[in-house]
Motif scaffolding. Structure first.
Motif, PDB file in Angstrom:
ATOM      1  N   PRO A 139      -8.590  -1.594  -0.759  1.00 22.90           N
ATOM      2  CA  PRO A 139      -7.526  -1.977  -1.690  1.00 22.90           C
ATOM      3  C   PRO A 139      -7.369  -3.482  -1.759  1.00 22.90           C
ATOM      4  O   PRO A 139      -7.809  -4.225  -0.878  1.00 22.90           O
ATOM      5  CB  PRO A 139      -6.281  -1.319  -1.085  1.00 22.90           C
ATOM      6  N   GLU A 178      -8.796   3.254  -6.961  1.00 21.78           N
ATOM      7  CA  GLU A 178      -9.778   2.719  -6.021  1.00 21.78           C
ATOM      8  C   GLU A 178      -9.491   3.162  -4.600  1.00 21.78           C
ATOM      9  O   GLU A 178     -10.404   3.385  -3.801  1.00 21.78           O
ATOM     10  CB  GLU A 178      -9.823   1.188  -6.106  1.00 21.78           C
ATOM     11  N   ARG A 179      -8.216   3.342  -4.252  1.00 21.74           N
ATOM     12  CA  ARG A 179      -7.877   3.856  -2.929  1.00 21.74           C
ATOM     13  C   ARG A 179      -8.207   5.330  -2.829  1.00 21.74           C
ATOM     14  O   ARG A 179      -8.666   5.801  -1.781  1.00 21.74           O
ATOM     15  CB  ARG A 179      -6.391   3.629  -2.633  1.00 21.74           C
ATOM     16  N   SER A 220      -4.091  -3.032  -6.284  1.00 21.15           N
ATOM     17  CA  SER A 220      -3.696  -1.666  -5.923  1.00 21.15           C
ATOM     18  C   SER A 220      -2.184  -1.541  -5.843  1.00 21.15           C
ATOM     19  O   SER A 220      -1.613  -0.512  -6.228  1.00 21.15           O
ATOM     20  CB  SER A 220      -4.338  -1.274  -4.589  1.00 21.15           C
ATOM     21  N   ASP A 221      -1.518  -2.574  -5.322  1.00 22.41           N
ATOM     22  CA  ASP A 221      -0.044  -2.563  -5.313  1.00 22.41           C
ATOM     23  C   ASP A 221       0.514  -2.626  -6.726  1.00 22.41           C
ATOM     24  O   ASP A 221       1.570  -2.032  -7.027  1.00 22.41           O
ATOM     25  CB  ASP A 221       0.485  -3.740  -4.499  1.00 22.41           C
ATOM     26  N   ARG A 238       0.790  -1.229   0.000  1.00 17.90           N
ATOM     27  CA  ARG A 238       0.000   0.000   0.000  1.00 17.90           C
ATOM     28  C   ARG A 238       0.826   1.285   0.000  1.00 17.90           C
ATOM     29  O   ARG A 238       0.280   2.355   0.185  1.00 17.90           O
ATOM     30  CB  ARG A 238      -0.987   0.000   1.179  1.00 17.90           C
TER      31      ARG A 238
END
Length: 532
Positions: free
Chosen positions: A196, A189-190, A200-201, A142
């Motif tokens: 997440p 999205e975050r 996301s990463d 994150r």
């Protein structure tokens, strides 16, 4: 940090002796420390909750960070910094980690500029390998960004700071609109407040790769909020220096998490590009974006690749008539070789005649004898020019020579300051001493950097000198500045005059000296808050 400074003598949890700060961010400080039990050096992250959090929010945050640190400790991988322990001190967690010596990818980009696609892909493959190991253990990072990627002295690429730099929900924004973490690396999205996932990463990795080859992240704007708006709404600026890495970056930076390619496919593409092969050489490729780069796409369809393939592939049951067909190619190859040899002989004779004519002309001209081939052979200058010309005949040679000559980057200096909080209280001789930290990073080491402290009212110190040792590239020093009373609108920064002229970031400069009765030996005033 000198031996006499308080932080050096502090021992956390009765075991970890803090030696010197390694880095500082919005949520804490990373210290170089010594484990007195196992007698080894470690890195200890001192986590500090933002001041604007309420007491219950602070407790929840510390509990969550402690759980995530223990979760990160389950990730055993050579590209992941190892978490040894989570110690409790002052009601908050102190995360004890492996001490990795080296530079961050952010430092590398600042010193050398954008990376070649192959090198960026090789680094990205190692980062993604670390992420896949973490995701398999149920841990999200994150905060994937160049500052959290270490280029270790032992050759490893190590991902650090798992699950530490994020505050859930609305508390990710401060009262002034500043985002904890790095909004330019945040997935859409975050930014929209959704939960997440591993995708996301992957988005953050795509931004990291884009920044590594282009020199800047794709969605950075003037303010954090405008950056988040660009992350959510704006199209990806086409990468122009990414070469074969472009389709991988485009796949990772799709706004919809479900549209991003699987991590294992991306890692295969990155390793292929890093070794000089086209993406997809080791596994399935990104079919929607592969055609964006000339030369890196599926081969053009040939006859029989579509619906006609079965009929075209089965001509006749008997293979015997096809056996004589290979005979003509050898005769054509012999004729081709004969023509090629004849052409080479003619070319050699022509070059011999031209060379003779040039030498004969030079021999008739007395002035040419001193300035022609003989002088070039004596001085060596002509041979160097000829070698460069000959090498430039190969399309790959010029870029190789350029990369070799640029192996030593041009000298550069980056200075960052921290500390120096606003002060109000007793002063000695009408001044108050501010404690400051100076981080200096140079493009080439060793180097000597000259700087002074400046303010809106003019210089407030003499020129000072700091040295960066060979092999270090960066140094952190503790500094102090005696300041007379000044208003809250003033600011202070470091001005560098050598080896190049530059300036650092600026900090608020506010000192208020309260009146005090002239009595005996008043104690020395100390700042009311620590570095932030």
């Amino acid at each position: 940090m000198s031996d006499g400074e308080p932080g050096r003598e502090r021992v956390v949890a009765g075991r970890y002796r803090l030696l010197s700060p390694l880095g500082e961010g919005g949520m804490g400080t990373v210290w170089r420390a010594r484990d007195e039990v196992l007698r080894r050096e470690v890195a200890v992250k001192e986590v500090r909750a933002p001041d604007w959090l309420t007491a219950p929010e602070r407790e929840r945050m510390y509990a969550r960070l402690e759980r995530e640190a223990w979760a990160a400790a389950r990730v055993a991988h050579p590209n992941v910094v190892t978490v040894y322990d989570v110690a409790a001190e002052d009601g908050r967690p102190w995360i004890v980690m492996e001490l990795v010596r080296g530079l961050t990818l952010a430092d590398l980009l600042d010193a050398e500029g954008p990376l070649p696609p192959r090198r960026a892909a090789a680094i990205g493959a190692e980062v993604l390998s670390a992420l896949r190991a973490a995701h398999a253990a149920g841990v999200l990072h994150r905060d994937v960004k160049p500052g959290n990627v270490l280029m270790a002295n032992d050759g490893r690429v190590v991902l650090t700071d798992f699950g530490i730099a994020r505050v859930e929900g609305s508390s990710a924004l401060t009262m002034t609109g500043e985002v904890i973490g790095s909004p330019e690396f945040l997935a859409p999205e975050r930014a929209l407040g959704r939960d997440p996932g591993p995708e996301s990463d992957l988005w953050s990795l795509g931004v990291l790769l884009y920044a590594a080859v282009e020199g800047a992240s794709p969605f950075r704007q003037d303010t954090p909020l405008s950056t988040l708006r660009a992350v959510v709404d704006e199209a990806l600026p086409p990468p122009r220096r990414a070469g074969p890495l472009a389709p991988v970056i485009e796949g990772l930076l799709r706004k919809d998490p479900a549209g991003r390619p699987p991590a294992e496919r991306v890692e295969g593409d990155l390793r292929a590009i890093g070794s000089g092969d086209p993406p997809g050489a080791g596994g399935p490729a990104h079919s929607p974006t592969l055609a964006a780069v000339p030369g890196f796409g599926p081969p053009p369809p040939t006859a029989g690749h579509e619906g006609t393939a079965p009929t075209a592939a089965a001509p006749s049951p008997s293979p015997s008539p096809a056996s004589p067909s290979p005979a003509p190619p050898p005769r054509r190859e012999r004729r081709t070789v004969l023509v090629l040899v004849t052409g080479i002989v003619v070319l050699v004779l022509a070059l011999a005649g031209l060379t003779y004519g040039l030498l004969h002309r030079d021999g008739d001209d007395p002035d040419a004898k001193g300035s022609g081939a003989t002088r070039r052979a004596e001085t060596g200058g002509g041979s160097t020019a000829r070698e460069s010309t000959a090498e430039s005949g190969d399309g790959a040679a010029p870029s190789h020579r350029r990369s070799t000559s640029s192996a030593a980057p041009a000298q550069s200096v980056k200075v960052t300051i921290s500390g120096g909080h606003p002060y109000s209280g007793a002063c000695e001789e009408g001044r108050h001493t501010l404690d400051l930290r100076v981080d200096i990073t140079v493009g080439r080491a060793p180097a000597t950097v000259e700087y002074r402290w400046n303010s809106r009212g003019g210089p407030v110190s003499d020129w000072r000198t700091r040295s960066v040792a060979l092999g270090a590239r960066s140094v952190r020093v503790a500094d102090s500045l005696a300041v007379r009373p000044t208003g809250p609108g003033n600011r202070v920064w470091a001005e560098v005059r050598s080896p190049v002229h530059t300036t650092s970031n600026s900090l608020p400069l506010s000192v208020t000296c309260t009146s005090a009765t002239p009595s005996t030996s008043a104690p020395e005033a100390t700042p009311t808050s620590s570095y932030g």
